[in-house]
Design an enzyme around this catalytic site. Sequence first.
Site, mmCIF file in Angstrom:
data_model
loop_
_atom_site.group_PDB
_atom_site.id
_atom_site.type_symbol
_atom_site.label_atom_id
_atom_site.label_comp_id
_atom_site.label_asym_id
_atom_site.label_seq_id
_atom_site.Cartn_x
_atom_site.Cartn_y
_atom_site.Cartn_z
ATOM 1 N N GLU A 280 -8.873 1.706 6.095
ATOM 2 C CA GLU A 280 -8.734 1.446 4.620
ATOM 3 C C GLU A 280 -7.099 1.534 4.516
ATOM 4 O O GLU A 280 -6.357 2.163 3.719
ATOM 5 C CB GLU A 280 -9.079 2.437 3.586
ATOM 6 C CG GLU A 280 -10.474 2.632 3.479
ATOM 7 C CD GLU A 280 -11.086 3.975 2.994
ATOM 8 O OE1 GLU A 280 -10.226 4.798 2.450
ATOM 9 O OE2 GLU A 280 -11.960 4.252 2.698
ATOM 10 N N ARG A 283 -0.636 0.216 2.696
ATOM 11 C CA ARG A 283 0.958 0.113 2.887
ATOM 12 C C ARG A 283 1.047 -0.687 4.248
ATOM 13 O O ARG A 283 2.068 -1.662 4.153
ATOM 14 C CB ARG A 283 1.443 1.638 3.321
ATOM 15 C CG ARG A 283 2.941 1.579 3.440
ATOM 16 C CD ARG A 283 3.443 2.848 4.099
ATOM 17 N NE ARG A 283 2.970 4.140 3.500
ATOM 18 C CZ ARG A 283 3.450 4.601 2.255
ATOM 19 N NH1 ARG A 283 4.293 4.267 1.760
ATOM 20 N NH2 ARG A 283 2.595 5.653 1.751
ATOM 21 N N CYS A 350 17.845 6.503 -18.420
ATOM 22 C CA CYS A 350 18.881 7.683 -18.756
ATOM 23 C C CYS A 350 18.346 9.052 -18.264
ATOM 24 O O CYS A 350 18.001 10.013 -19.088
ATOM 25 C CB CYS A 350 18.589 7.575 -20.362
ATOM 26 S SG CYS A 350 19.502 6.169 -21.030
#
Length: 428
Positions: A280, A283, A350
């Site tokens: 599986e 990446r 921020c």
Amino acid sequence: MIKPPLSNRDGRLFIEEVSTLRLAEEYDTPLYVVSETKIRENYRRLSSALSSRYPKTRILYAAKANTNISILKILRSEGAFLDTVSPGEVFTAFKAGFKPGELLYTGTSVRNDELEYLLKSKILINVDSLSQLRRILDIEAPKTISFRVNPKAGAGHHKHVITAGAKAKFGLWEDEALEAYRIARDRGVEKFGIQMHIGSGILELSPYLKGVEKFFKILGKIGRSVGISFEFIDLGGGLGVPYRPEQNEINIEHFSDEVARLFREGVKQFGLEEPELWIEPGRYLIADAGILLTKVNTLKSNPTRKFAGVDAGFNTLIRPILYGSYHHILVANKLDEEPTETYDVVGPICESGDALARDRRLPRLSEGDLLAVLNAGAYGFSMCSNYNSRPKPAEALVKKDEHTLIRARESFEDLLLKQRIPDWLMIG
Ligand code: LLP
């Protein structure tokens, strides 16, 4: 780090036959760009290496790495099945043309209504707990079932992505797994699979191969004492890719040699009947097929640091702040210039942690320069957010000299789509 689908043409970065500068101009930034050719190459390399050694091999793309429908369609056309982890992924898979029999569902903390949906849709469930099994059997006993086993040792590029061993919430321990298969068998389940996934971003093969060995010992015992055979043995995902210049690619021929050898030995040792070998990867198939383009809008410095402010923050790519991950950065319009300066490449969010890179050596930057963040194809877009009310970026697909958007940039209106204002605040 510049290798296909990337190339340097007169100091400018191209992806396949398309200039990244042109893409940034046409679609604006931040922009994820994915190479179709590279995805297909990655799939074919892995598929032919494994299936030439063990013909009954099946590759399931781990959709979570990038669930764009076009990417799912590309991989389906190569013959991939899909590893899914949420009803939303299943829904998207159907939209991409996958049939129920081409999906595996490996959920954790799964709700009853999700189980009902999966059973109704006839999707193969890879069960993660005894609780889940009981709740499935309360609805109905499926014909085929799989269990995820925790082989007691994990691996991965960061502690958050190690998914086996005592600290991991995933899978069943050996005794529980034995009990689970017994219960399922007694309830009339006819066919069985078994799965492990020990972690993600594995570049060193030995922990993975050890995991496979341990897994076989456990599943061999289960097969014998429960008296079942396995239709498939799923070795999970986890194959890493090099993010840093000094890291090496996994030698996929060697990997396949070792995996096929262990698989055959295990099958023989435990008298298993030639199960299918499933794997599986997420990446491995998609990371180096994608880049993130972001523009420098602000250069500033204090007495000790130089900051390059760009339009992609951790809302766009969260891996650097979440895992401390390194992503290589190229100045797409200055590839031939020497890295003479050191910058913190920071985003518009921020928070002080909002940096794509720290202390990065780059050519002297100017406002308006275009940066390409490499290996952004996996867990890039799929983990982005609307934090600070920033619309999610667009995704473009490139194929040779063709390019098109496969996801439009979100608008401000999109940010408000699901908000509701109560009557009592409508006055004035
Ligand atoms: N199978 C299962 C059951 C998984 O949980 C995963 C990943 C995979 C396959 C695919 O793993 P891969 O081949 O892509 O390593 N967001 C993290 C990665 C988390 C992976 C979670 N599970 C990152 O950006 O590094």
